[in-house]
Design a protein around this motif. Structure first.
Motif: not given
Length: 312
Positions: A167-172
């Motif tokens: 993922p490019v970004a986030g905390r998923s």
């Protein structure tokens, strides 16, 4: 040992007071009106003045400082001037993400650096394999000097944008931890690997290692049971400092990956002039570093009580 513990506790209290005072003074030295920034440029002057009075910003500086200390003792960090939420709630919502990122990066750095440093020390002892030694020292020096945010941007471009593997970004999910953890761990792993190698090389020249070899002990016992534990004292000291640096270093990496932790929160709070939140986060960072240093001192005292207590 009791005197050592008392001295360390006294130093911790003094350092804590310095951090608290610095956090308070830093915010008041920043230009701009946080209340005006929170209410907007078109807010009536009467509303701005009433909000300043409610927050105690019209009080003399010394009284604000005493109130600040009183609130800290009672566990109150104040409220956000932007959202109105308690600062303690903002921190408690974001702190777990930062701790997870810092601890995962630290564990990865240890798992890489200790075996690598030990292996390189064994492979290059007594001047052996000079090309391998030169390659290791050069590569580790370059990796240690790279800024975390630059590594993070490079990882995003290669593995997220180009290859689409993460993922490019986030905390998923678990895969969202991979790139931020690697970005934070590469530099510390390179530094620790160099330290482990140097310390292990020194230990391998000790008399008890020569005695162990003379007794024809297996290499596994010599390196893992005798050499490695004695080489880890400096590594523990530097590792504690690196862990404190990792917690602070999450600020830039969190912003690259839009990670919902304290790092991204403090940047957005600074831009919005939400000073109570900035104060609270700076204080948490400072307390975290102080506690890590205290744990390192205790660990060193347990490993080598006589030398540690003499130096204190």
């Amino acid at each position: 040992m009791h005197r050592f513990a008392i001295r360390r506790a006294g130093r911790l209290l003094v350092s804590l007071w310095v951090v608290i005072t610095a956090a308070f003074g830093m915010i008041h030295l920043i230009p701009g009106d946080p209340v005006r920034a929170a209410l907007g440029p078109t807010a009536p002057a009467e509303l701005v003045q009433a909000r300043r009075a409610a927050l105690g910003l019209d009080d003399p500086l010394w009284l604000q400082y005493l109130n600040y200390l009183h609130h800290l003792v009672t566990g109150e960090f104040g409220s956000s001037t932007l959202s109105g939420l308690p600062v303690a709630q903002v921190i408690s919502d974001r702190l777990p993400a930062t701790i997870e990122l810092a601890l995962a990066s630290f564990v990865l750095a240890i798992l890489i650096s200790v075996p690598l440093g030990l292996a390189m020390a064994v492979a290059t002892r007594n001047g052996r394999r000079r090309p391998a030694e030169l390659a290791f020292t050069s590569a580790s020096a370059v990796l240690a000097a790279l800024p975390e945010f630059l590594v993070a941007v490079g990882l995003v471009y290669v593995f997220s944008v180009t290859l689409g593997w993460a993922p490019v970004a986030g905390r998923s999910g678990p895969d969202s931890y991979v790139l931020p953890v690697i970005a934070l761990a590469i530099g510390p792993a390179a530094v620790l690997a160099r330290i482990v190698r140097v310390e292990t090389l020194a230990v391998l020249q000790a008399d008890y290692i020569r005695t162990a070899r003379a007794k024809r002990l297996p290499s596994r016992l010599i390196y893992l049971r005798h050499a490695l534990p004695n080489a880890l004292t400096a590594t523990i000291t530097l590792g504690g400092l690196i862990l404190g640096g990792l917690i602070a270093g999450t600020v830039l990496v969190e912003n690259v990956f839009a990670w919902p932790g304290l790092g991204s929160t403090i940047v957005s709070s600074i831009l919005a002039k939400d000073y109570p939140v900035v104060q609270g986060i700076v204080l948490i960072y400072g307390i975290g570093v102080l506690l890590i240093n205290l744990v390192v001192d205790i660990a060193l005292a347990l490993l080598d009580p006589r030398s540690t207590i003499r130096k204190s």
